[in-house]
Design a protein around this motif. Sequence first.
Motif, mmCIF file in Angstrom:
data_model
loop_
_atom_site.group_PDB
_atom_site.id
_atom_site.type_symbol
_atom_site.label_atom_id
_atom_site.label_comp_id
_atom_site.label_asym_id
_atom_site.label_seq_id
_atom_site.Cartn_x
_atom_site.Cartn_y
_atom_site.Cartn_z
ATOM 1 N N GLU A 6 82.050 106.456 33.382
ATOM 2 C CA GLU A 6 81.186 105.808 34.367
ATOM 3 C C GLU A 6 79.748 105.750 33.878
ATOM 4 N N ASN A 7 79.078 104.637 34.157
ATOM 5 C CA ASN A 7 77.673 104.527 33.784
ATOM 6 C C ASN A 7 76.795 105.263 34.799
ATOM 7 N N GLY A 8 75.532 105.392 34.487
ATOM 8 C CA GLY A 8 74.609 106.150 35.332
ATOM 9 C C GLY A 8 74.470 105.599 36.738
ATOM 10 N N ARG A 9 74.436 104.291 36.873
ATOM 11 C CA ARG A 9 74.297 103.670 38.188
ATOM 12 C C ARG A 9 75.490 104.009 39.091
ATOM 13 N N LYS A 44 77.570 106.611 38.754
ATOM 14 C CA LYS A 44 77.530 108.048 39.056
ATOM 15 C C LYS A 44 76.494 108.357 40.143
ATOM 16 N N PHE A 45 75.329 107.723 40.021
ATOM 17 C CA PHE A 45 74.259 107.967 40.989
ATOM 18 C C PHE A 45 74.676 107.537 42.396
#
Length: 85
Positions: A30-33, A35-36
């Motif tokens: 998963e990318n940071g966006r 996950k956030f």
Amino acid sequence: IDMAQPKTMTAIEVDGPSHYLNSKDKLRIENGRTKFKSRLLRQLSWSVIHIPYSEWDGLTDAATQDAYLQSTKTIVNRRSSIESA
């Protein structure tokens, strides 16, 4: 969020290719966006159901898709009851 049920504080996120980092070994990271967003919703006491596109695309008919969604819902309900204990 692709779908939400505020009454039960449940969010459904269909994770298409843009939700993942490109990986040489084809792992779905998963990318940071993504996950956030999941972390933020959980901090707000929402349950988040992730449906990876690669799994959904392999489901060939409505009955199989329904069974997949029911099993995902069961997993989320178990997690919620464990976290609240």
